[in-house]
Design an enzyme around this catalytic site. Structure first.
Site, PDB file in Angstrom:
ATOM      1  N   ASP A  88      43.435  33.875  66.710  1.00  0.00           N
ATOM      2  CA  ASP A  88      43.919  33.296  65.430  1.00  0.00           C
ATOM      3  C   ASP A  88      45.236  33.798  65.021  1.00  0.00           C
ATOM      4  O   ASP A  88      46.220  34.653  65.572  1.00  0.00           O
ATOM      5  CB  ASP A  88      42.760  33.406  64.565  1.00  0.00           C
ATOM      6  CG  ASP A  88      42.656  34.908  63.835  1.00  0.00           C
ATOM      7  OD1 ASP A  88      43.446  35.705  64.294  1.00  0.00           O
ATOM      8  OD2 ASP A  88      41.858  35.110  63.147  1.00  0.00           O
ATOM      9  N   GLU A 135      35.835  36.922  66.480  1.00  0.00           N
ATOM     10  CA  GLU A 135      36.166  36.453  67.744  1.00  0.00           C
ATOM     11  C   GLU A 135      35.075  36.666  68.994  1.00  0.00           C
ATOM     12  O   GLU A 135      34.755  36.073  69.670  1.00  0.00           O
ATOM     13  CB  GLU A 135      37.540  36.964  68.256  1.00  0.00           C
ATOM     14  CG  GLU A 135      38.827  36.321  67.352  1.00  0.00           C
ATOM     15  CD  GLU A 135      38.825  36.873  66.072  1.00  0.00           C
ATOM     16  OE1 GLU A 135      39.396  36.276  64.929  1.00  0.00           O
ATOM     17  OE2 GLU A 135      38.301  37.996  65.547  1.00  0.00           O
ATOM     18  N   HIS A 146      29.393  49.499  82.112  1.00  0.00           N
ATOM     19  CA  HIS A 146      27.746  49.211  81.730  1.00  0.00           C
ATOM     20  C   HIS A 146      27.547  47.974  81.308  1.00  0.00           C
ATOM     21  O   HIS A 146      26.491  47.444  81.489  1.00  0.00           O
ATOM     22  CB  HIS A 146      27.435  50.015  80.595  1.00  0.00           C
ATOM     23  CG  HIS A 146      27.390  51.644  80.937  1.00  0.00           C
ATOM     24  ND1 HIS A 146      27.103  52.641  80.154  1.00  0.00           N
ATOM     25  CD2 HIS A 146      28.072  52.228  81.970  1.00  0.00           C
ATOM     26  CE1 HIS A 146      27.211  53.495  80.591  1.00  0.00           C
ATOM     27  NE2 HIS A 146      27.789  53.523  81.838  1.00  0.00           N
TER      28      HIS A 146
END
Length: 145
Positions: free
Chosen positions: A12, A75, A102
């Site tokens: 953005d 986001e 992970h």
């Protein structure tokens, strides 16, 4: 050495500056970068740029995605609404490394207002080169899906 990747990127207005810096980092390394916008610091609604970025990753048009905003929180939320996306909001080298090792994160979220530019660029580098460990994490990733 990391093989070149197809990377989708979107931001953005609050992440626009770092988006340009990250693109400038990735292209000379041989990565193919597809920019989903925005194209200025004029205020915009971030889902309009973040969702298409995440969807490109989910469709396999990009191997990884990077999304940016002021905090990176919104986001990450938008990106994680897209099935097949595992977006991690990272604010340190350790969070970037663990997101890949992970969680097999395929989208990275960064908040431009939260961390300095040099750290943001280092986070991108670490996130790109860190492999997924597999092993016990494979089962956990499958449980997310």
């Amino acid at each position: 050495m990391l093989r070149p990747l197809k990377v989708a990127i979107g931001s953005d207005h609050a992440g626009f500056e770092y988006k340009g810096k990250i693109k400038a980092l990735l292209s000379p390394l041989g990565h193919e970068v597809r920019d989903f916008g925005t194209s200025s610091t004029e205020p915009v609604d971030y889902p309009l740029f973040i969702r298409p970025t995440a969807e490109a990753v989910a469709r396999g048009e990009a191997e990884r995605g990077i999304v940016l905003g002021g905090s990176g929180n919104g986001e990450a939320i938008v990106a994680n609404k897209v099935h097949g996306v595992r977006c991690a909001l990272c604010w340190s080298l350790e969070t970037a490394k663990l997101a890949r090792q992970h969680n097999d994160s395929n989208v990275l979220s960064i908040g431009q207002r939260m961390i300095p530019e040099d750290l943001a660029l280092e986070i991108v580098k670490v996130w790109l080169v860190t492999p997924f460990e597999g092993g016990r994490h494979v089962r956990r990733i499958a449980e997310i899906e």
